[in-house]
Design a protein around this motif. Sequence first.
Motif, PDB file in Angstrom:
ATOM      1  N   LYS A  47      76.606  20.650  31.350  1.00 25.83           N
ATOM      2  CA  LYS A  47      77.373  19.479  31.783  1.00 25.83           C
ATOM      3  C   LYS A  47      78.324  19.958  32.867  1.00 25.83           C
ATOM      4  O   LYS A  47      78.969  20.998  32.724  1.00 25.83           O
ATOM      5  CB  LYS A  47      78.147  18.883  30.608  1.00 25.83           C
ATOM      6  N   LYS A  48      78.379  19.173  33.953  1.00 28.15           N
ATOM      7  CA  LYS A  48      79.218  19.547  35.093  1.00 28.15           C
ATOM      8  C   LYS A  48      80.060  18.355  35.524  1.00 28.15           C
ATOM      9  O   LYS A  48      79.681  17.213  35.303  1.00 28.15           O
ATOM     10  CB  LYS A  48      78.348  20.043  36.246  1.00 28.15           C
ATOM     11  N   PRO A  49      81.203  18.640  36.163  1.00 30.08           N
ATOM     12  CA  PRO A  49      82.041  17.537  36.629  1.00 30.08           C
ATOM     13  C   PRO A  49      81.322  16.739  37.721  1.00 30.08           C
ATOM     14  O   PRO A  49      80.434  17.255  38.408  1.00 30.08           O
ATOM     15  CB  PRO A  49      83.290  18.225  37.176  1.00 30.08           C
ATOM     16  N   LYS A 112      78.301  33.453  29.497  1.00 31.18           N
ATOM     17  CA  LYS A 112      79.603  33.483  28.829  1.00 31.18           C
ATOM     18  C   LYS A 112      80.579  32.689  29.687  1.00 31.18           C
ATOM     19  O   LYS A 112      81.266  33.234  30.550  1.00 31.18           O
ATOM     20  CB  LYS A 112      80.091  34.924  28.655  1.00 31.18           C
ATOM     21  N   LEU A 113      80.607  31.392  29.478  1.00 33.20           N
ATOM     22  CA  LEU A 113      81.409  30.508  30.318  1.00 33.20           C
ATOM     23  C   LEU A 113      82.891  30.856  30.275  1.00 33.20           C
ATOM     24  O   LEU A 113      83.514  31.110  31.300  1.00 33.20           O
ATOM     25  CB  LEU A 113      81.192  29.054  29.920  1.00 33.20           C
ATOM     26  N   ALA A 155      85.227  27.186  43.700  1.00 33.42           N
ATOM     27  CA  ALA A 155      84.346  27.708  42.652  1.00 33.42           C
ATOM     28  C   ALA A 155      85.117  27.978  41.360  1.00 33.42           C
ATOM     29  O   ALA A 155      84.598  27.733  40.264  1.00 33.42           O
ATOM     30  CB  ALA A 155      83.656  28.985  43.138  1.00 33.42           C
ATOM     31  N   ALA A 156      86.348  28.462  41.485  1.00 35.84           N
ATOM     32  CA  ALA A 156      87.171  28.720  40.289  1.00 35.84           C
ATOM     33  C   ALA A 156      87.483  27.414  39.564  1.00 35.84           C
ATOM     34  O   ALA A 156      87.424  27.342  38.330  1.00 35.84           O
ATOM     35  CB  ALA A 156      88.456  29.443  40.677  1.00 35.84           C
ATOM     36  N   ASP A 161      86.371  23.747  35.119  1.00 32.52           N
ATOM     37  CA  ASP A 161      85.938  22.426  34.638  1.00 32.52           C
ATOM     38  C   ASP A 161      84.671  22.527  33.798  1.00 32.52           C
ATOM     39  O   ASP A 161      84.528  21.822  32.786  1.00 32.52           O
ATOM     40  CB  ASP A 161      85.712  21.478  35.814  1.00 32.52           C
ATOM     41  N   ILE A 162      83.737  23.381  34.189  1.00 27.76           N
ATOM     42  CA  ILE A 162      82.502  23.563  33.422  1.00 27.76           C
ATOM     43  C   ILE A 162      82.836  24.111  32.035  1.00 27.76           C
ATOM     44  O   ILE A 162      82.267  23.680  31.024  1.00 27.76           O
ATOM     45  CB  ILE A 162      81.494  24.443  34.171  1.00 27.76           C
TER      46      ILE A 162
END
Length: 167
Positions: A47-49, A112-113, A155-156, A161-162
């Motif tokens: 799932k992504k923003p 490893k999110l 990207a950060a 958010d991810i």
Amino acid sequence: MASRGLLELLTGPASMNAAGLIGSAAVVFGVQRLVPSFDPSWYKALKKPSWTPPNYVFPMVWIPLKIMQSVALWLVCTKAPSASALAVPVAAMGVHMFLGNWWNVVFFGRRKLKESLPWMYTFWASIAVTAATFHPISAAAAYLMLPTQVWVTIAAKLNYDIVKINS
């Protein structure tokens, strides 16, 4: 006359500059190749923003950034007053490249999110340090690192958010 000009181009100081630039690009792009390829289906399933850039944007952004980093490294290497003056800037660039690759391993390879966030933040800081160490030798080289800083800021935020969405 034309052949003499070509010979000078291939063997004179300009060829050393061209070789240096090619060498810098080989390092910057080559280090990226040390990271193994990962299965893209895992990332697609996350799932992504809603503001996530389309997948095709990433290489469209990273390739010019890597070119700018290559030129920055080349500028520092060609403008440094001595070999010893290169130690800290080249080490900073090496750390920056390592951290960018390591983030890829942690996020995409190990999936490893949450654990990838500190690596992303350290990667971000390493770009700032690299630019700061480049600046005394070549302001242009430091400024060439700034677009990477902007992109890694984005990207950060995406990484953060991810992590939040997929917790």
